[in-house]
Every structure is written in C-alpha cells, then in structure tokens.
Design an enzyme around this catalytic site. Structure first.
Site, PDB file in Angstrom:
ATOM      1  N   TYR A 196     126.069  37.137  98.413  1.00 30.32           N
ATOM      2  CA  TYR A 196     125.071  38.138  98.802  1.00 30.32           C
ATOM      3  C   TYR A 196     125.353  38.598 100.288  1.00 30.32           C
ATOM      4  O   TYR A 196     124.533  39.063 100.802  1.00 30.32           O
ATOM      5  CB  TYR A 196     123.978  37.568  98.642  1.00 30.32           C
ATOM      6  CG  TYR A 196     123.727  36.029  99.169  1.00 30.32           C
ATOM      7  CD1 TYR A 196     123.323  35.815 100.606  1.00 30.32           C
ATOM      8  CD2 TYR A 196     123.467  35.125  98.283  1.00 30.32           C
ATOM      9  CE1 TYR A 196     123.062  34.625 101.047  1.00 30.32           C
ATOM     10  CE2 TYR A 196     123.094  33.813  98.758  1.00 30.32           C
ATOM     11  CZ  TYR A 196     122.801  33.568 100.175  1.00 30.32           C
ATOM     12  OH  TYR A 196     122.840  32.178 100.629  1.00 30.32           O
ATOM     13  N   LYS A 197     126.460  37.987 100.757  1.00 28.41           N
ATOM     14  CA  LYS A 197     126.739  38.360 102.331  1.00 28.41           C
ATOM     15  C   LYS A 197     127.737  39.605 102.270  1.00 28.41           C
ATOM     16  O   LYS A 197     127.242  40.592 101.872  1.00 28.41           O
ATOM     17  CB  LYS A 197     127.284  37.053 102.822  1.00 28.41           C
ATOM     18  CG  LYS A 197     126.090  36.129 103.103  1.00 28.41           C
ATOM     19  CD  LYS A 197     126.601  34.511 103.629  1.00 28.41           C
ATOM     20  CE  LYS A 197     125.513  33.804 103.978  1.00 28.41           C
ATOM     21  NZ  LYS A 197     125.429  32.349 104.200  1.00 28.41           N
TER      22      LYS A 197
ATOM     23  N   PHE B 122     127.358  24.551 107.881  1.00 27.48           N
ATOM     24  CA  PHE B 122     126.043  25.083 107.720  1.00 27.48           C
ATOM     25  C   PHE B 122     125.116  23.869 107.349  1.00 27.48           C
ATOM     26  O   PHE B 122     125.617  23.145 106.634  1.00 27.48           O
ATOM     27  CB  PHE B 122     125.869  26.135 106.708  1.00 27.48           C
ATOM     28  CG  PHE B 122     124.777  26.909 106.417  1.00 27.48           C
ATOM     29  CD1 PHE B 122     124.592  28.034 107.074  1.00 27.48           C
ATOM     30  CD2 PHE B 122     124.103  26.335 105.240  1.00 27.48           C
ATOM     31  CE1 PHE B 122     123.523  28.842 106.693  1.00 27.48           C
ATOM     32  CE2 PHE B 122     122.644  27.407 105.123  1.00 27.48           C
ATOM     33  CZ  PHE B 122     122.494  28.682 106.028  1.00 27.48           C
TER      34      PHE B 122
ATOM     35  N   ASP C 209     133.984  26.174 102.254  1.00 29.17           N
ATOM     36  CA  ASP C 209     132.896  26.912 101.799  1.00 29.17           C
ATOM     37  C   ASP C 209     133.118  28.297 102.565  1.00 29.17           C
ATOM     38  O   ASP C 209     133.455  28.333 103.912  1.00 29.17           O
ATOM     39  CB  ASP C 209     131.512  26.201 102.454  1.00 29.17           C
ATOM     40  CG  ASP C 209     130.429  27.240 102.213  1.00 29.17           C
ATOM     41  OD1 ASP C 209     130.582  28.602 101.975  1.00 29.17           O
ATOM     42  OD2 ASP C 209     129.239  26.536 102.182  1.00 29.17           O
TER      43      ASP C 209
ATOM     44  N   ARG D 141     123.236  36.860 116.493  1.00 32.94           N
ATOM     45  CA  ARG D 141     124.489  36.905 115.671  1.00 32.94           C
ATOM     46  C   ARG D 141     124.674  38.554 115.303  1.00 32.94           C
ATOM     47  O   ARG D 141     123.691  38.879 114.840  1.00 32.94           O
ATOM     48  CB  ARG D 141     124.269  36.176 114.430  1.00 32.94           C
ATOM     49  CG  ARG D 141     125.022  34.682 114.687  1.00 32.94           C
ATOM     50  CD  ARG D 141     125.089  34.277 113.211  1.00 32.94           C
ATOM     51  NE  ARG D 141     124.094  34.450 111.995  1.00 32.94           N
ATOM     52  CZ  ARG D 141     124.095  34.097 110.886  1.00 32.94           C
ATOM     53  NH1 ARG D 141     125.106  33.289 110.438  1.00 32.94           N
ATOM     54  NH2 ARG D 141     123.395  34.646 110.045  1.00 32.94           N
TER      55      ARG D 141
END
Ligand SMILES: *Cc1c(COP(=O)(O)O)cnc(C)c1O
Length: 451
Positions: free
Chosen positions: A261-262, A158, A236, A411
């Site tokens: 939060y995912k 990322f 990560d 995605r």
C-alpha cells in the site's frame, strides 16, 4: 449579565476567516518566479515517466501529496476494477469465483511482483499483513536454526518489526534474545551489525530502506555477513519496494516481506508480499498451520499436512476485494520498470535537498536523511523543533501532505509515478512561506491520532 454585543461571535468569525484566506493564498503560491522553477519545468519536460501521473485519481489539483510512502495514491483503474469485482465476481458469480481466479490470485500477483524484485515465479505470494508475514517468516527462520539463540535487528527498524521479532524470540524461550544494534539515528549501523552477528545468530532482520531517515542498506553486503555466520536473513522492503531496485536472487536473500500500500499503490491495508527463496520453501514451516497452507485443503482432513512450495506460507481466506485492488498499482510499477523509477526517484530527492539547502536550512530545518543518494530511498526527512505544528499547518493551510514522525521529523515521500518536479518546487516554497510567516504557530496545540 451578558453584555457582549449579539454580533460579537459572528464578527470574530469573519475576521478569522479573512485572515486564514489571506495567509492561505500567501502560502499556496503560485511560485513561478521563485528560484528553481525553470529547472523543475525542464526536468518535468524530459521525464520519461510523466505519462503515469494522469493514471491516478486527483480530486484537488492544488494538493501536493508527499506521503505515498505511507499510503500510495488511488490508480484510476483500481476504481473500475473493484467495481467490477464487486458487481460481477461477488454479485453475479458468487462462490463460483473461487474457481474462476480467486483461489490463485495471491500467487498470480506474487508472480507479477516477482518481476521487479529479482524473484522467480513461485517465490512470492501476496498475503496477510506485513506484521503477520514477518511473524510467520521470522518464526520459521529461528526454528530452522536450532541451537542458535539470537535475532539481530537495529534501532532504525519500524516498531512493529521490533515488537514482532522480540515476540518471536520470547516464544522460543528465556535463552533466546533479540539484540537491537544502535545507530546514529540516520545511517544503518553496519560495523555494529557486523560485530553483533555471530555463530549464535539465527536470524538477521532489517528494513531495506528505513522508515524515518530513508537510509538504504546494501542488501547483498548484509546478507553475506549473515550467511558467513550461518544465520538466515529476512528483509522488510515496505519502504523500498516500488521505489528502490531490489534483487533478491542477486543478493542471495533468504526471506523478505513488504507492504503493497506504499509505493505499490495497492490501497489502504492491501495485503502484503512475502518472499521465500525456492530451495528454502520446504525446509521451513509456517508456524500458523492453517488450512490454506494444507496440501489438500478441500479434503478437510483433521491432520495438518503442509503443501510443498510457497503456498505453505498461506494462512486462511484472503480479503479478495483488497487483494484484487492491489493489481493495477503493481502492474504500473512493473510497466514503468525499476530502472526509470530509481533514476527519477534519485533526481526528485536530490532536487528537494537542493531546495532545502537554499531555502529551508536557514529556517531551522536540518536534513534527517543521508545526503548521498546511493544509500537513500525515495523519502527525505527534515527535522525541525516545530515539526508537529509545521506538519499540521502544511496539511491544512498549504495543501501539502507530508507526515510527521515523532519527535521532530517531517517526512516527504517522492513517488516517481506521480510526483513531478514542479510539485517538489511548489511544496518547498509553500513550506518556506509558511514558516517565514509563522503560520504554524497557530497549530501549536492541535492533536491527531494518525500522524
Ligand atoms: C509500513 C511498514 C509496516 C506496516 O506493517 P502493517 O502490518 O502493514 O501494519 C511494517 N514494517 C515496515 C518497515 C513498514 O514500513
């Protein structure tokens, strides 16, 4: 001068809304007669996690949300919990709340999360953002390997990770560098990483599941490679935690971070997690020497003296409302168990790939994710030359929310606690119908800030 009939604008608007209406109906389905529907019904019927779907707030039953890997849905319980924290803990108890549960909440939630990532109590805290936690741990790792000058990552990571790692290398000086190992754009470049990791490597930092393709590393294998050269490893897990089984202890992991939060449904910007293996905690130093990491913060001593254990990776006062809001989402994942979650995640992504092969490949969609579920997380990328207008049209006309990742990826995130197989079937057929009817051509020039 203006000789247009007064009603022209209105007339035009009527035609346009009629048109939108017809094509919305067309792309929304229902698709009960489309191939694959019976299989979807069957899979939903035997899904041991189906009870979790009703624990989430749904305001529009026709909306199919396939972006839980970017922002998870809102658990019902979170609404009540936050209302209670605001009214009782802030409104009534005020400052007394620090001694009535707030002060230790980062650790308590960390211990809860520890249960699904192969960590022990006292090895995890929920604190700050993923970017900040990455900075703290990456800096502390490089500082703990004096004489080693390299940080190794890959081009699938990322961007914030790459920026932070590069920034950390820069802070140590000109003879330090971050090396980005190149991939084929989909799969982790394992042989390239093995070549790059050497005696001069202080830190290897990778995304466990990468954000675009969903490729998922063998955490134990890469950790072993790093350790063989005397480097530390920092994973990560933003795109894997809550969706892909993780075993830090089993893999011998040193350090890790990740979003809540995912797939953990903690809420927008909810604090991230941070893991430091027990035996490393006192060997490493948090570069942000702030008061919550002090051995006795309320002594208000001007000399910094780090506390022993995981608390030294704290920074300052936490956003308590956001922290409290993260609990129900984490608790749901713990209750469901990673075994069931992974089984359903694999079944959802395999089913979507099957639908892509039969209905979408012929429309110009290519698979941008590994085909083999053993090396894939819980999201699938499809690439298409018109990915951007298709993403806009899907959201606005077909009530399917994926996300777009430049330059050409759509995605689709499958969140096992609330994505059903019928959702996947319906989404694939809405997508097919939309592209077959070229509805996306109307969205060719639309722009947005957050994609
Ligand atoms: C989502 C994500 C982030 C986001 O970091 P923030 O600090 O929360 O903005 C970082 N890294 C990875 C791998 C991610 O997937």
């Amino acid at each position: 001068m203006d000789d247009k009939p007064a009603s022209h604008g209105e007339h035009h608007a009527t035609i346009r809304s009629a048109m939108i209406d017809t094509s919305s109906k067309l792309v929304l389905g229902p698709f009960q007669d489309a191939p694959g529907y019976d299989k979807a019904m069957e899979l939903d019927g035997s899904d041991p996690l189906s009870r979790f779907k009703e624990r989430f707030v749904v305001t529009d039953p026709r909306l199919i949300y396939l972006d839980g890997n970017s922002l998870g849905r809102l658990p019902d319980k979170t609404q009540d919990l936050v209302a209670g924290v605001v009214a009782d803990e802030w409104g009534d108890r005020l400052i007394r709340s620090w001694n009535e549960g707030w002060w230790d909440l980062q650790l308590r939630l960390g211990d809860l999360l520890a249960r699904i990532i192969g960590a022990d109590p006292g090895e995890v805290i929920i604190s700050d953002s993923t970017s900040v936690n990455l900075f703290k741990l990456a800096y502390s790792a490089v500082a703990a390997r004096p004489g080693k000058h390299k940080i190794i990552t890959d081009d699938l990571n990322f961007p914030t990770d790459v920026y932070v790692l590069g920034g950390v290398a820069g802070l140590f000086g000109d003879d330090y560098l971050m090396q980005i190992v190149e991939s084929d754009g989909v799969h982790g470049p394992v042989p390239g990483l093995a070549d790059a990791i050497d005696d001069d490597t202080a830190l290897v930092s990778l995304s466990h599941t990468v954000f675009k393709s969903g490729y998922t590393y063998d955490m134990a294998e890469l950790t072993r490679l790093a350790h063989e050269s005397g480097a530390l490893v920092l994973w990560d897990c933003s795109h894997s935690v809550g969706a892909v089984p993780i075993d830090f202890e089993g893999a011998g992991v040193d350090l890790a971070i990740g979003c809540t939060y995912k797939y953990l449904n903690g809420g927008p910007g909810s604090p991230a997690f941070l893991y430091v293996r027990k035996d490393l905690q006192d060997e490493l130093s948090n570069p942000i020497t702030a008061w919550w990491g002090h051995s006795d913060p309320f002594a208000f001593d001007l000399e910094f003296e780090p506390v022993s254990g995981i608390r030294r990776f704290h920074t300052g006062t936490m956003p308590m409302l956001s922290l409290a809001a993260a609990e129900p989402g984490i608790a749901d994942v713990v209750e469901a168990g990673m075994g069931e979650i992974r089984t359903k995640s694999v079944a959802l992504t395999e089913y979507f790939i099957e639908l892509w092969e039969t209905h979408l490949a012929s429309l110009g969609f290519k698979l941008g994710s590994p085909q083999d579920s053993a090396i894939r997380g819980s999201h699938i990328s499809l690439t298409h030359d018109d990915a951007w207008p298709i993403a806009r049209a899907l959201i606005e006309r077909a009530k399917v929310i994926p996300d777009f990742r430049a330059p050409d990826s759509l995605r689709f995130g499958f969140s096992p606690l609330y994505t059903s197989f019928v959702d996947v079937h319906t989404a694939a057929h809405r997508l097919r119908t939309l592209v077959e009817n070229e509805v996306h051509h109307e969205y060719a020039s639309v722009k947005a800030t957050v994609t």
